[in-house]
Design an enzyme around this catalytic site. Structure first.
Site, PDB file in Angstrom:
ATOM      1  N   ASP A 124       0.836  -1.198   0.000  1.00  0.00           N
ATOM      2  CA  ASP A 124       0.000   0.000   0.000  1.00  0.00           C
ATOM      3  C   ASP A 124       0.875   1.255   0.000  1.00  0.00           C
ATOM      4  O   ASP A 124       0.580   2.245  -0.677  1.00  0.00           O
ATOM      5  CB  ASP A 124      -0.913   0.001   1.223  1.00  0.00           C
ATOM      6  CG  ASP A 124      -1.586  -1.359   1.405  1.00  0.00           C
ATOM      7  OD1 ASP A 124      -1.177  -2.100   2.316  1.00  0.00           O
ATOM      8  OD2 ASP A 124      -2.492  -1.668   0.610  1.00  0.00           O
ATOM      9  N   HIS A 148      -4.272  -3.582   6.997  1.00  0.00           N
ATOM     10  CA  HIS A 148      -4.118  -3.794   5.558  1.00  0.00           C
ATOM     11  C   HIS A 148      -5.486  -4.232   5.019  1.00  0.00           C
ATOM     12  O   HIS A 148      -5.734  -5.395   4.714  1.00  0.00           O
ATOM     13  CB  HIS A 148      -3.066  -4.864   5.274  1.00  0.00           C
ATOM     14  CG  HIS A 148      -2.931  -5.192   3.812  1.00  0.00           C
ATOM     15  ND1 HIS A 148      -2.517  -4.271   2.876  1.00  0.00           N
ATOM     16  CD2 HIS A 148      -3.198  -6.312   3.117  1.00  0.00           C
ATOM     17  CE1 HIS A 148      -2.522  -4.823   1.679  1.00  0.00           C
ATOM     18  NE2 HIS A 148      -2.938  -6.069   1.798  1.00  0.00           N
TER      19      HIS A 148
END
Lengths: 364, 303
Positions: free
Chosen positions: B131, B159
């Site tokens: 990410d 996440h």
């Protein structure tokens, strides 16, 4: 006394020169004069081998950890979305060496300014399809791509053809890209070469990095000849010949050869998919050794334009043992070829001559 | 992952139905003749796989199938991570570093921590570097700069879709020195909404394009995570890692939460003292709340 004086002056002078050089280097390092990026084309990039290969290129496995790259990825229209997905992932990889990515279905855009071309794209062999039919499907593709490279690529472009029939595809490419020096058009037999090293290392229970100088002669097909006659193993206190250490000529002259030839099928049987990882790795090895040079005392196998060496008909793309220096390959000359080897090498050459004739028949 | 001078031995583990495919991977690794690769084990036995391991990258887990509820996915993975934790606890090297990738990554890592008490809690982490790298990529594309010139975004939290990509401290290297991303982008509206959702949903966008999930970039970011952890982050850079929270930034302790960290001598340290504005505070708390709920759910599956 006078001599001592002169000696002292020389020492001081050398010391000053050395320090000055160190200071200049230190200042130079701040100027961040990195290398210019190299443009690498990968055709068929939306496929399995492409997916394994592009991150290797982006990480510097092909050209070294200080060589920035720009990737041009080409595939056919039906694969455009997938190709875009690969481009998105490359971006998400935040690779410091990757200075740009183009994902396109336009062969002219893809070939623009290209320094290195890895041709993974081609019509795949369908079940039951013979080599003649496979050639007929690929001749048109390689002619088109040759014309695009001829027009748009850098004149010193180095080309590696992977898609099968690799040798003959490379030959077609050579015919239709006459501006590209013929020594710059090659095909991949490094995978077979690496597979041969690994079979020997497994047999001798040594690390694959300690085995070297096998040779793959000929066509990247079932007629290629995996030759261990000049191969050696690093045993710590020097090198010993593979034949001597294996001590089983029968194995080396039969099972070893067929296991290398059939390794691709063995991988498909295990994975239900063909060998993308090792093919991509071999493509990196081929290019890297070609451009950065082979280590001293080591040769590798590359499919290159034959010049008559070892009695092989000129004008074929045939796999030979080569060393590489300063971006140029040279066939290793003077190796002893026995009767058994001669037979195998000629069989493979005959197959390539036949493939060449078929290819030309489809062009007219 | 560990640098061009570091030889490695690979232990690859998967479930019995995948044993042949795993062996195929081993065959390919051998065929690639990698000089650094000093050995490969392909196994379906967790004990054999975990023996003497120094670095563990946990990609395996029960994937979410169509129609599965969160509780179902959670319960399947909780038992997997409990048993892998036991194997690591008993057989891995004492200072083993662990990176959990399989989702739900943060909670899987927490379960692993609970059942491998001999492994230092600092050594159990989860992947949010993907990410983080995606956020860098979005900024670099927006500003038309090289991704290597953008740094110090932060991924806070889980996440999952509640992760918070924060650019408030991110900078770009320009001719005139390092400039804040907010100043260069000049579009707070985009940075506070579309940018965040693009990063959060990038995984789905990749699946839509490739018809397969993002293997290449996930693998690459796993390498980045371990490499920076083991070999140190460059001066002036931080990265995002899911780590055991110690109460920093008022995040409840005892969660695996993604923070900005620097790494040195094989250890990570949370970057302290960053200003958190109101907008960010809400986002940080939202993702912490989700993690607390996941933790409760996971523990309920264990009893």
């Amino acid at each position: 006394m006078e001599n001592l004086d002169v000696l002292q002056k020389v020492v001081v002078l050398l010391g000053c020169l050395y320090l000055s050089w160190r200071i200049v280097r230190y200042i130079w390092s701040f100027l961040d004069v990195g290398k210019d990026p190299v443009i690498v084309l990968v055709t068929g990039a939306a496929g399995q081998i492409g997916y394994a290969l592009v991150p290797m290129i982006a990480r510097g496995a092909m050209l070294g950890s200080d060589q920035p790259v720009i990737l041009h990825m080409l595939d056919i229209e039906p694969a455009a979305d997938i190709l875009e997905g690969v481009k998105m992932e490359l971006m998400d990889g935040a690779f410091p060496l990757l200075k740009g990515v183009i994902a396109t279905t336009d062969v002219n855009e893809a070939c623009k300014g290209v320094d290195i071309a890895i041709m993974l794209g081609g019509f795949p062999r369908r079940k039951g399809m013979g080599t003649k039919a496979l050639i007929s499907k690929n001749v048109g593709i390689y002619k088109t791509q040759a014309l695009a490279l001829e027009q748009h690529a850098d004149p010193n472009c180095k080309v590696l053809v992977v898609a099968n029939p690799a040798n003959t595809n490379a030959l077609i490419l050579k015919e239709f890209a006459p501006s590209i020096p013929e020594e710059n058009i090659t095909c991949l037999t490094r995978l077979d070469h690496n597979r041969a090293l690994s079979q020997i290392s497994a047999n001798l229970n040594v690390h694959v990095g300690d085995v070297k100088n096998v040779i793959i002669w000929g066509n990247h097909s079932s007629t290629h000849y995996a030759d261990a006659n000049h191969a050696t193993v690093d045993i710590g206190v020097g090198y010993k010949s593979v034949r001597e250490l294996v001590a089983n000529d029968h194995w080396l002259d039969s099972e070893f050869i067929t296991s290398v030839q059939q390794r691709g099928d063995a991988i498909i049987k295990a994975r239900r998919l063909s060998s993308a990882l090792s093919a991509a790795s071999a493509a990196c090895d081929h290019m890297r050794d070609w451009i950065l040079g082979t280590p001293k005392g080591t040769w590798v196998s590359m499919g290159v334009y034959s010049d008559g060496s070892y009695g092989i008909q000129p004008g074929l793309i045939y796999s030979f043992p080569v060393t590489c220096e300063k971006g140029v390959w040279s066939i290793v000359q003077g190796l002893n070829i026995g009767e058994f080897e001669r037979g195998k090498m000629d069989d493979s050459a005959r197959e390539l001559i036949e493939e060449k004739a078929w290819a030309y028949s489809y062009l007219h | 992952m560990l640098g061009p001078e570091q030889p490695v031995i690979l232990h690859m583990l998967d479930i019995p139905p995948a044993a042949e495919a795993l062996n195929g991977v081993k065959m390919e690794l051998v065929d690639a003749a990698f000089p650094l690769l000093k050995g490969v084990i392909a196994s379906t036995d967790a004990v054999e796989a975990c023996t003497d391991v120094n670095v563990a990258v946990m990609v395996g887990g029960f994937p979410r199938k169509e129609g599965m509820e969160r509780k179902d996915v959670m319960s399947k993975n909780v038992s997997i991570y409990k048993s892998q934790a036991s194997a690591l606890e008993k057989h891995a090297a004492k200072d083993c570093k662990v990176l959990v990738v399989a989702n739900p990554a943060n909670t899987n890592a927490l379960i692993l921590k609970e059942f491998a008490p001999s492994i230092t809690q600092k050594n159990i982490t989860c992947l949010t570097r993907l990410d983080h790298n995606r956020a860098l990529g979005q900024i670099s594309e927006r500003l038309s700069v090289q991704v290597s010139d953008v740094k110090n975004v932060i991924i806070w939290g889980n996440h999952s879709s509640t992760q918070y990509p924060d650019v408030n401290h991110a900078t770009v290297k320009t001719q005139a020195g390092e400039k804040p991303v907010r100043e260069l982008v000049k579009d707070d509206e985009w940075l506070n909404s579309a940018f965040i959702t693009t990063v959060q949903q990038r995984g789905a966008a990749i699946i839509k394009a490739r018809k397969l999930s993002s293997a290449l970039s996930a693998a690459s970011s796993a390498c980045d995570h371990i490499r920076d952890w083991v070999c140190a982050t460059p001066e002036g850079y931080w990265v995002s890692m899911g780590v055991y929270s110690d109460g920093s930034y008022n995040i409840p302790a005892g969660l695996i939460y993604s923070f900005p960290v620097t790494c040195c001598n094989g250890e990570w340290t949370i970057v302290q003292g960053l200003k958190i504005d109101e907008f960010s505070r809400k986002k940080l708390d939202l993702t912490a709340q989700e993690l607390t709920e996941e933790k409760t759910l996971a523990y309920s599956c264990l009893s």
